[in-house]
Scaffold this motif. Structure first.
Motif, PDB file in Angstrom:
ATOM      1  N   VAL A  21       0.816  -1.125  -0.045  1.00 54.70           N
ATOM      2  CA  VAL A  21      -0.003  -0.020  -0.010  1.00 54.70           C
ATOM      3  C   VAL A  21       0.948   1.343  -0.219  1.00 54.70           C
ATOM      4  CG1 VAL A  21      -1.709   1.458   1.214  1.00 54.70           C
ATOM      5  CG2 VAL A  21      -2.236  -1.136   0.946  1.00 54.70           C
ATOM      6  N   LEU A  24       2.214   1.496  -3.445  1.00 50.63           N
ATOM      7  CA  LEU A  24       0.890   1.915  -4.473  1.00 50.63           C
ATOM      8  C   LEU A  24       0.494   3.396  -4.317  1.00 50.63           C
ATOM      9  CD1 LEU A  24      -1.476  -0.949  -4.010  1.00 50.63           C
ATOM     10  CD2 LEU A  24      -0.576  -0.106  -6.155  1.00 50.63           C
ATOM     11  N   TYR A  44       1.153   2.553 -14.843  1.00 51.18           N
ATOM     12  CA  TYR A  44      -0.327   2.335 -14.812  1.00 51.18           C
ATOM     13  C   TYR A  44      -0.527   0.679 -14.640  1.00 51.18           C
ATOM     14  CZ  TYR A  44      -1.952   6.930 -14.947  1.00 51.18           C
ATOM     15  OH  TYR A  44      -2.445   8.146 -14.694  1.00 51.18           O
ATOM     16  N   HIS A  47       0.654  -0.623 -11.394  1.00 56.11           N
ATOM     17  CA  HIS A  47      -0.198  -0.119 -10.191  1.00 56.11           C
ATOM     18  C   HIS A  47      -1.549  -0.922 -10.111  1.00 56.11           C
ATOM     19  CE1 HIS A  47      -2.029   2.978  -7.719  1.00 56.11           C
ATOM     20  NE2 HIS A  47      -3.195   2.933  -8.301  1.00 56.11           N
ATOM     21  N   GLY A  51      -2.353  -3.248  -7.110  1.00 51.55           N
ATOM     22  CA  GLY A  51      -3.607  -3.011  -6.439  1.00 51.55           C
ATOM     23  C   GLY A  51      -4.543  -4.116  -6.361  1.00 51.55           C
ATOM     24  N   MET A  99     -10.573   0.836  -2.382  1.00 52.85           N
ATOM     25  CA  MET A  99      -9.506   1.433  -3.461  1.00 52.85           C
ATOM     26  C   MET A  99      -9.391   0.789  -4.503  1.00 52.85           C
ATOM     27  SD  MET A  99      -8.097   4.306  -2.576  1.00 52.85           S
ATOM     28  CE  MET A  99      -7.093   4.347  -3.823  1.00 52.85           C
ATOM     29  N   GLY A 103     -10.714   1.411  -8.469  1.00 53.58           N
ATOM     30  CA  GLY A 103      -9.704   1.289  -9.350  1.00 53.58           C
ATOM     31  C   GLY A 103     -10.046   0.434 -10.638  1.00 53.58           C
ATOM     32  N   TRP A 104     -10.395  -0.590 -10.223  1.00 50.46           N
ATOM     33  CA  TRP A 104     -10.952  -1.780 -11.269  1.00 50.46           C
ATOM     34  C   TRP A 104     -12.276  -1.196 -11.805  1.00 50.46           C
ATOM     35  CZ3 TRP A 104     -12.062  -7.594  -9.536  1.00 50.46           C
ATOM     36  CH2 TRP A 104     -12.542  -8.383 -10.705  1.00 50.46           C
ATOM     37  N   MET A 106     -12.988   1.974 -12.314  1.00 50.98           N
ATOM     38  CA  MET A 106     -12.574   2.949 -13.116  1.00 50.98           C
ATOM     39  C   MET A 106     -12.115   2.496 -14.456  1.00 50.98           C
ATOM     40  SD  MET A 106      -9.500   5.796 -12.683  1.00 50.98           S
ATOM     41  CE  MET A 106      -9.116   5.194 -10.938  1.00 50.98           C
ATOM     42  N   HIS A 140     -11.916   7.337  -6.649  1.00 53.13           N
ATOM     43  CA  HIS A 140     -10.680   6.893  -6.397  1.00 53.13           C
ATOM     44  C   HIS A 140      -9.467   7.815  -5.733  1.00 53.13           C
ATOM     45  CE1 HIS A 140      -7.956   3.335  -6.873  1.00 53.13           C
ATOM     46  NE2 HIS A 140      -6.970   4.146  -7.566  1.00 53.13           N
ATOM     47  N   SER A 144      -8.336   7.759  -1.915  1.00 48.63           N
ATOM     48  CA  SER A 144      -6.612   7.700  -1.717  1.00 48.63           C
ATOM     49  C   SER A 144      -6.389   8.773  -0.441  1.00 48.63           C
ATOM     50  CB  SER A 144      -5.953   7.746  -3.105  1.00 48.63           C
ATOM     51  OG  SER A 144      -6.139   9.275  -3.361  1.00 48.63           O
ATOM     52  N   ARG A 145      -6.958  10.045  -0.612  1.00 49.42           N
ATOM     53  CA  ARG A 145      -6.634  10.782   0.393  1.00 49.42           C
ATOM     54  C   ARG A 145      -7.113  10.432   1.844  1.00 49.42           C
ATOM     55  NH1 ARG A 145      -4.577  11.552  -3.842  1.00 49.42           N
ATOM     56  NH2 ARG A 145      -3.312  13.486  -4.493  1.00 49.42           N
TER      57      ARG A 145
HETATM   58  C1  HEM Z   1      -4.888  -0.382  -2.445  1.00 50.40           C
HETATM   59  C2  HEM Z   1      -4.991  -0.328  -3.845  1.00 50.40           C
HETATM   60  C3  HEM Z   1      -4.636   1.029  -4.456  1.00 50.40           C
HETATM   61  C4  HEM Z   1      -4.033   2.099  -3.839  1.00 50.40           C
HETATM   62  C5  HEM Z   1      -3.720   2.555  -2.534  1.00 50.40           C
HETATM   63  C6  HEM Z   1      -4.153   3.164  -5.101  1.00 50.40           C
HETATM   64  C7  HEM Z   1      -3.717   4.398  -4.861  1.00 50.40           C
HETATM   65  C8  HEM Z   1      -3.784   5.434  -5.839  1.00 50.40           C
HETATM   66  C9  HEM Z   1      -3.460   6.921  -5.912  1.00 50.40           C
HETATM   67  C10 HEM Z   1      -2.830   7.673  -4.689  1.00 50.40           C
HETATM   68  C11 HEM Z   1      -3.537   7.191  -7.151  1.00 50.40           C
HETATM   69  C12 HEM Z   1      -3.288   8.848  -7.416  1.00 50.40           C
HETATM   70  C13 HEM Z   1      -4.512   9.591  -7.374  1.00 50.40           C
HETATM   71  C14 HEM Z   1      -4.400  11.218  -7.791  1.00 50.40           C
HETATM   72  O1  HEM Z   1      -3.671  11.665  -7.064  1.00 50.40           O
HETATM   73  O2  HEM Z   1      -4.937  11.436  -8.841  1.00 50.40           O
HETATM   74  C15 HEM Z   1      -4.137   6.262  -8.024  1.00 50.40           C
HETATM   75  C16 HEM Z   1      -4.426   6.456  -9.353  1.00 50.40           C
HETATM   76  C17 HEM Z   1      -5.025   5.592 -10.177  1.00 50.40           C
HETATM   77  N1  HEM Z   1      -5.252   4.348  -9.854  1.00 50.40           N
HETATM   78 FE1  HEM Z   1      -4.966   3.389  -8.102  1.00 50.40          FE
HETATM   79  N2  HEM Z   1      -4.883   2.524  -6.224  1.00 50.40           N
HETATM   80  C18 HEM Z   1      -5.150   1.408  -5.953  1.00 50.40           C
HETATM   81  C19 HEM Z   1      -5.495   0.336  -6.663  1.00 50.40           C
HETATM   82  C20 HEM Z   1      -5.950   0.593  -8.001  1.00 50.40           C
HETATM   83  C21 HEM Z   1      -6.481  -0.510  -8.654  1.00 50.40           C
HETATM   84  C22 HEM Z   1      -6.736  -1.861  -8.684  1.00 50.40           C
HETATM   85  C23 HEM Z   1      -6.385  -0.011 -10.039  1.00 50.40           C
HETATM   86  C24 HEM Z   1      -7.042  -0.539 -11.506  1.00 50.40           C
HETATM   87  C25 HEM Z   1      -7.415  -1.831 -11.507  1.00 50.40           C
HETATM   88  C26 HEM Z   1      -6.244   1.509 -10.001  1.00 50.40           C
HETATM   89  C27 HEM Z   1      -6.204   2.338 -11.061  1.00 50.40           C
HETATM   90  C28 HEM Z   1      -5.634   3.479 -11.053  1.00 50.40           C
HETATM   91  C29 HEM Z   1      -5.636   4.655 -12.182  1.00 50.40           C
HETATM   92  C30 HEM Z   1      -6.152   4.222 -13.480  1.00 50.40           C
HETATM   93  C31 HEM Z   1      -5.041   5.604 -11.541  1.00 50.40           C
HETATM   94  C32 HEM Z   1      -4.806   7.135 -12.361  1.00 50.40           C
HETATM   95  C33 HEM Z   1      -6.369   7.704 -12.432  1.00 50.40           C
HETATM   96  C34 HEM Z   1      -5.650   9.144 -13.126  1.00 50.40           C
HETATM   97  O3  HEM Z   1      -5.265   9.032 -14.242  1.00 50.40           O
HETATM   98  O4  HEM Z   1      -6.096  10.145 -12.963  1.00 50.40           O
HETATM   99  N3  HEM Z   1      -5.805   1.700  -8.820  1.00 50.40           N
HETATM  100  N4  HEM Z   1      -4.273   5.160  -7.353  1.00 50.40           N
END
Ligand code: HEM
Length: 179
Positions: A21, A24, A44, A47, A51, A99, A103-104, A106, A140, A144-145
């Motif tokens: 975490v 991530l 990406y 991530h 995640g 979280m 993400g999934w 999204m 998402h 995260s915040r």
């Molecule tokens: C515990 C699991 C996860 C954590 C802690 C986490 C955390 C984060 C954080 C901190 C950001 C940056 C947000 C920002 O400042 O704009 C982010 C962005 C993102 N996450 Fe995750 N994430 C997790 C799981 C996932 C999963 C499973 C997916 C997809 C299957 C995912 C897809 C994305 C995508 C596509 C972005 C970029 C969004 C953008 O382009 O604005 N995340 N995530």
């Protein structure tokens, strides 16, 4: 007599999840600012894959916790801490489910299917939908915040117990601690 501790699997799941975490959160905050490039696409993908590992580990953790409840808190812990600690832990566990699920969702709404570690195609959770994608992206971000905030409180509380109160709370979860 030594205080009871969490079980080995609970400790293992806790520390692996903590490492993933923190990674991530760091990668997530960094990757969104990258210029469009092959590196950005690869970061990406990793991530998303990691995640989803957190999603599986958290589900496993909940199952394990159901059969192996946490050890009772030591007598030195005050009444209000006794009420707040489980609330904080449940908030963290819920965020660790919300979280990755957001993400999934999204990724699916963006029309990008996840192929886990490049080998296992996962089903899309929702059909492609730009409006929904934007809402899930905001969700998402907000989650995260919230996660960063709850994690900060969690770490500060544990450090306070360990450094100021010295009541052995950290030892209950430490890999080599307790009985
Ligand atoms: C515990 C699991 C996860 C954590 C802690 C986490 C955390 C984060 C954080 C901190 C950001 C940056 C947000 C920002 O400042 O704009 C982010 C962005 C993102 N996450 Fe995750 N994430 C997790 C799981 C996932 C999963 C499973 C997916 C997809 C299957 C995912 C897809 C994305 C995508 C596509 C972005 C970029 C969004 C953008 O382009 O604005 N995340 N995530």
């Amino acid at each position: 007599m030594r205080e009871p501790t969490y079980t080995g699997p609970a400790k293992g799941l806790h520390w692996i999840t903590a490492l993933l975490v923190f990674g991530l959160l760091g990668i997530g905050l960094w990757m969104t600012g990258l210029p469009i490039s092959l590196l950005k696409l690869q970061v990406y993908a990793w991530h998303k894959w990691i995640g989803l590992v957190v999603l599986v580990l958290t589900a496993a953790r909940l199952l394990w916790r159901w059969r192996h409840p946490p050890p009772p808190l030591p007598d030195a812990v005050t009444r209000w801490e006794r009420a707040l600690a489980p609330a904080g832990h449940w908030a963290l566990l819920l965020l660790l489910l919300a979280m990755p699920l957001s993400g999934w969702l999204m990724s699916s709404a963006a029309g990008i299917s996840v192929v886990w570690f490049g080998v296992l195609p996962l089903p899309d959770m929702v059909p492609r939908d730009t409006g929904l994608f934007e809402s899930l992206r905001t969700l998402h971000y907000v989650l995260s915040r919230l996660l960063i905030l709850v994690l900060a409180v969690h770490v500060i509380a544990v450090l306070h117990h360990d450094v100021v109160r010295r009541d052995g709370i950290l030892r209950r979860m430490w890999p080599t601690g307790g009985k």
